[in-house]
Design a protein around this motif. Structure first.
Motif, PDB file in Angstrom:
ATOM      1  N   SER A 345       0.818  -1.211   0.000  1.00  0.00           N
ATOM      2  CA  SER A 345       0.000   0.000   0.000  1.00  0.00           C
ATOM      3  C   SER A 345       0.853   1.263   0.000  1.00  0.00           C
ATOM      4  N   ASP A 346       2.145   1.135   0.309  1.00  0.00           N
ATOM      5  CA  ASP A 346       3.064   2.270   0.222  1.00  0.00           C
ATOM      6  C   ASP A 346       3.912   2.196  -1.043  1.00  0.00           C
ATOM      7  N   GLY A 347       3.534   1.313  -1.980  1.00  0.00           N
ATOM      8  CA  GLY A 347       4.205   1.232  -3.269  1.00  0.00           C
ATOM      9  C   GLY A 347       5.457   0.386  -3.319  1.00  0.00           C
ATOM     10  N   ARG A 348       5.924  -0.129  -2.192  1.00  0.00           N
ATOM     11  CA  ARG A 348       7.181  -0.881  -2.207  1.00  0.00           C
ATOM     12  C   ARG A 348       7.014  -2.174  -2.988  1.00  0.00           C
ATOM     13  N   THR A 349       7.986  -2.464  -3.845  1.00  0.00           N
ATOM     14  CA  THR A 349       7.979  -3.689  -4.642  1.00  0.00           C
ATOM     15  C   THR A 349       9.018  -4.657  -4.087  1.00  0.00           C
ATOM     16  N   SER A 350       9.222  -5.759  -4.786  1.00  0.00           N
ATOM     17  CA  SER A 350      10.215  -6.740  -4.349  1.00  0.00           C
ATOM     18  C   SER A 350      11.644  -6.291  -4.627  1.00  0.00           C
ATOM     19  N   LEU A 351      11.834  -5.204  -5.382  1.00  0.00           N
ATOM     20  CA  LEU A 351      13.171  -4.692  -5.680  1.00  0.00           C
ATOM     21  C   LEU A 351      13.459  -3.444  -4.853  1.00  0.00           C
ATOM     22  N   PRO A 352      14.562  -3.390  -4.132  1.00  0.00           N
ATOM     23  CA  PRO A 352      14.915  -2.162  -3.409  1.00  0.00           C
ATOM     24  C   PRO A 352      15.015  -0.983  -4.364  1.00  0.00           C
ATOM     25  N   GLY A 353      14.486   0.145  -3.938  1.00  0.00           N
ATOM     26  CA  GLY A 353      14.559   1.360  -4.739  1.00  0.00           C
ATOM     27  C   GLY A 353      13.446   1.514  -5.750  1.00  0.00           C
ATOM     28  N   LEU A 354      12.621   0.472  -5.948  1.00  0.00           N
ATOM     29  CA  LEU A 354      11.543   0.527  -6.932  1.00  0.00           C
ATOM     30  C   LEU A 354      10.187   0.520  -6.249  1.00  0.00           C
ATOM     31  N   TYR A 355       9.355   1.474  -6.637  1.00  0.00           N
ATOM     32  CA  TYR A 355       7.981   1.583  -6.146  1.00  0.00           C
ATOM     33  C   TYR A 355       7.041   1.513  -7.351  1.00  0.00           C
ATOM     34  N   ALA A 356       5.811   1.066  -7.082  1.00  0.00           N
ATOM     35  CA  ALA A 356       4.793   1.033  -8.135  1.00  0.00           C
ATOM     36  C   ALA A 356       3.457   1.403  -7.523  1.00  0.00           C
ATOM     37  N   VAL A 357       2.675   2.176  -8.274  1.00  0.00           N
ATOM     38  CA  VAL A 357       1.394   2.647  -7.742  1.00  0.00           C
ATOM     39  C   VAL A 357       0.428   2.882  -8.889  1.00  0.00           C
ATOM     40  N   GLY A 358      -0.848   2.796  -8.599  1.00  0.00           N
ATOM     41  CA  GLY A 358      -1.863   2.973  -9.628  1.00  0.00           C
ATOM     42  C   GLY A 358      -2.087   1.680 -10.390  1.00  0.00           C
ATOM     43  N   GLU A 359      -2.541   1.797 -11.628  1.00  0.00           N
ATOM     44  CA  GLU A 359      -2.960   0.610 -12.367  1.00  0.00           C
ATOM     45  C   GLU A 359      -1.813  -0.311 -12.726  1.00  0.00           C
ATOM     46  N   CYS A 360      -0.588   0.181 -12.812  1.00  0.00           N
ATOM     47  CA  CYS A 360       0.531  -0.709 -13.118  1.00  0.00           C
ATOM     48  C   CYS A 360       0.895  -1.594 -11.939  1.00  0.00           C
ATOM     49  N   ALA A 361       0.397  -1.272 -10.754  1.00  0.00           N
ATOM     50  CA  ALA A 361       0.700  -2.021  -9.544  1.00  0.00           C
ATOM     51  C   ALA A 361      -0.419  -3.003  -9.233  1.00  0.00           C
TER      52      ALA A 361
END
Length: 507
Positions: A345-361
Motif C-alpha cells: 500500500s506504500d508502493g514498495r515492490t520486491s526490488l529495493p529502490g523501486l515503487y509502483a502505484v496505480g494501475e501498473c501495480a
C-alpha cells in the motif's frame, strides 16, 4: 547518452497516482516524467464514475471492504483493503481541498451514487460523469504550482537502471532523439495499465503495460497478470479507443437489452448491477449470438441526459446517436488491469529502490475483479502513501550495470498484437486461443526482441493459459469451474540472463 543525478524520487507517469505521489513527497525534490502533456494519454482523466468511499451516515469502511472482497472473487488481500477503505474519506477530502469539485448535496456533503456490486451508494462524483478529468485537473494545477516538483512532458521510459546488488538506481528515458540516464534514490512507476494491448479498449491506446514489462525484466515480482477487467458498456460506435458509458447510468436505472428489447440479465432491476465480469460476459454472449447488446437509458435518464451525464451525452451525439431516443450499442472492452507489479500500500515492490502505484501495480485490493470506482481511490490514497515512502529513500552506492532498451514495436506489429489479444485473451478464453496468441507473441518477440508491449502481452497470455479455472475477470470456456482454493499467480524473472520469453509462473 547523457546522465543526470536527481536527489529525490523520480516518478514515471502523470496520472492521479503519480501526481498524488509527487505532491506528498514534499519537501524532497521530485522529477515527474510523462510521455505526453499532463491530462493527456492517462486513464485517470478518462474515468467517469468517481471515487468510491464510505461517505454516508449508513456506510462504513468495513462495509466498503466487504463489498471489495466479495467482488474480488477470493483474491483480495484483507490488510491492504482495510487500509484502502479506511483512507476513503480522508482521500476524498484531500482531493476536495486541492480543488476537485465534487458534487454536493443540499447539506454540503458529498453527493454519492450507486454502482455495480456496491451495497451502498458511495461513489463521489463530479458533474455526473466527469470525475476523472476534474480531479486530475485540480492535481495538475497543484503540481504546476509546487516548488519541489519538476515535470518532463516528453519522456518515454526505456529501461530501469540497476546496480550490482539488484537495487533500482534510476531510469533510462528517451527524450526526442536522445537518451538520458536519470539516477535517483527511488523510482516510482505510475505508468498505467495495459488496455492499449487490446483492439477493443476504453483506455488510451498508448497504455501498453510497459511499466510492468520493464519491472519484470529487472526482476520485480509480477502478481496476477492474467486478470484484466472488461467493461460491459463500451460504446460500439466505431471508435478506437471506445467511448465509455459509465456504470452510473445503470445505477440510475438504465437497462441492458438485446436487439429485440429483451433484458440481457433478466427482469430484476438489480440484475444489471451485478459484478462487472458477469455483466461483461452477458454482453459478450448476446453479441456472439447475433442478438446485439444495447444500453437503454430512455426511461431512466431521458431528458436529464445532457446535464446529468454530459460526457456520455456528448460522445453519443458526436457519433450521431441521441441516447434520449435510441439505445446505445455496447460491447465489452478491456478497461482495467487488476494484475501488475506486486506492491504494498506504500508502493514498495520486491526490488529495493523501486515503487509502483496505480494501475501498473497489483496491491491486492482488486483481486480477480475490481469493484467499480475503487481505482481512483487506490490511485490517490496509495499514491499519497507511496510518495511519502519514496521520499524517505536515500543511498545506493553499488556499481551500475549496463542498461539497454528493447526494440521499438512498429505500428503494424502492434495492431496485429492488439487484434490477437482481443480475439484470444478477451472476455472468454480457451487453450486453443491462448496457444495461438502465444505463438503470435513468439513471432513478434523474435523479430523485435525485448519490445516491452510484447513482453507485457506475454505475461498476460502465459498466466491466463496457466490458470486452468474461471475466476472473476478471467473466464476459461474450457475450464468454467472455480477452484475451491483461490491462488495468486506470481511471476518473477529470477536470473538476469534469462531470455525475455521465459516466464516462470508460481501459484
Amino acid at each position: 547518452m547523457s546522465r543526470i543525478h536527481h536527489d529525490g524520487p523520480v516518478i514515471v507517469g502523470g496520472g492521479l497516482a503519480g501526481l498524488s505521489a509527487a505532491l506528498e513527497a514534499a519537501p524532497r525534490k521530485v522529477l515527474v516524467i510523462t510521455p505526453a502533456p499532463l491530462l493527456e494519454a492517462c486513464s485517470s482523466a478518462w474515468a467517469q464514475g468517481g471515487v468510491a468511499a464510505a461517505l454516508s451516515a449508513d456506510d462504513a469502511p468495513a462495509l466498503h471492504a466487504a463489498d471489495t472482497t466479495a467482488a474480488g472473487a477470493g483474491l483480495v488481500e484483507a490488510e491492504a483493503t482495510r487500509t484502502l477503505t479506511g483512507d476513503g474519506r480522508a482521500t476524498v477530502e484531500w482531493l476536495a481541498r486541492l480543488g476537485a469539485p465534487f458534487d454536493r448535496d443540499a447539506g454540503g456533503g458529498f453527493e454519492v451514487s450507486l454502482e455495480a456490486a456496491h451495497s451502498r451508494a458511495r461513489v463521489a462524483r463530479v458533474g455526473g460523469d466527469g470525475a476523472g478529468r476534474a480531479i486530475l485537473s485540480a492535481l495538475v494545477t497543484a503540481v504546476r504550482a509546487a516548488d519541489h516538483i519538476e515535470v518532463w512532458e516528453d519522456g518515454h521510459l526505456q529501461a530501469l537502471i540497476q546496480d550490482a546488488t539488484g537495487r533500482v538506481r534510476g531510469v533510462l528515458i528517451a527524450r526526442g532523439d536522445r537518451s538520458v540516464e536519470v539516477l535517483a534514490p527511488a523510482v516510482v512507476l505510475a505508468t498505467g495499465g495495459s488496455g492499449g494491448l487490446f483492439a477493443a479498449t476504453t483506455t488510451p491506446a498508448a497504455l501498453l503495460g510497459e511499466g510492468m514489462a520493464l519491472a519484470w525484466r529487472a526482476g520485480a515480482e509480477i502478481l496476477d497478470p492474467e486478470f484484466v477487467q472488461f467493461h460491459p458498456t463500451a460504446m460500439d460506435v466505431g471508435l478506437d479507443p471506445m467511448p465509455l458509458a459509465t456504470e452510473a447510468l445503470r445505477g440510475e436505472g438504465a437497462r441492458l437489452i438485446d436487439g429485440e428489447g429483451r433484458f440481457l440479465l433478466g427482469d430484476d432491476p438489480a440484475a444489471d448491477l451485478q459484478s462487472r465480469d458477469i455483466v461483461a460476459r452477458a454482453v459478450h454472449a448476446a453479441r456472439v449470438a447475433g442478438r446485439g447488446a444495447f444500453l437503454d437509458c430512455r426511461t431512466a435518464v431521458g431528458s436529464k441526459f445532457p446535464h446529468e451525464f454530459p460526457a456520455v451525452f456528448a460522445a453519443c451525439m458526436r457519433s450521431g446517436l441521441d441516447p434520449r431516443e435510441t439505445p446505445i450499442p455496447v460491447a465489452a472492452a478491456a478497461h482495467y488491469h487488476m494484475g501488475g507489479i506486486a506492491a504494498g500500500s506504500d508502493g514498495r515492490t520486491s526490488l529495493p529502490g523501486l515503487y509502483a502505484v496505480g494501475e501498473c501495480a497489483a496491491t491486492g485490493v482488486h483481486g480477480a475483479n475490481r469493484l467499480a470506482s475503487n481505482s481512483l481511490l487506490e490511485a490517490a490514497a496509495f499514491g499519497r502513501r507511496t510518495g511519502q515512502a519514496a521520499a524517505s529513500e536515500f543511498g545506493g552506492q553499488g556499481a551500475l550495470l549496463p542498461v539497454r532498451a528493447g526494440a521499438d514495436l512498429p505500428e503494424s506489429a502492434l495492431a496485429e498484437l492488439r487484434r490477437g489479444m482481443s480475439d484470444w485473451a478477451g472476455v472468454v478464453r480457451d487453450t486453443a486461443g491462448l496457444t495461438a496468441l502465444i505463438a503470435l507473441i513468439d513471432r513478434l518477440d523474435a523479430k523485435w526482441p525485448g519490445a516491452a508491449p510484447v513482453t507485457a502481452a506475454r505475461l498476460i497470455a502465459e498466466a491466463a493459459l496457466a490458470r486452468r479455472e474461471s475466476r472473476g475477470g478471467h473466464w476459461r470456456s474450457d475450464y468454467p469451474q472455480t477452484e475451491t482454493r483461490a491462488r495468486h499467480t506470481r511471476v518473477q524473472r529470477e536470473q538476469a540472463a534469462m531470455a525475455p520469453h521465459q516466464i516462470e509462473l508460481v501459484q
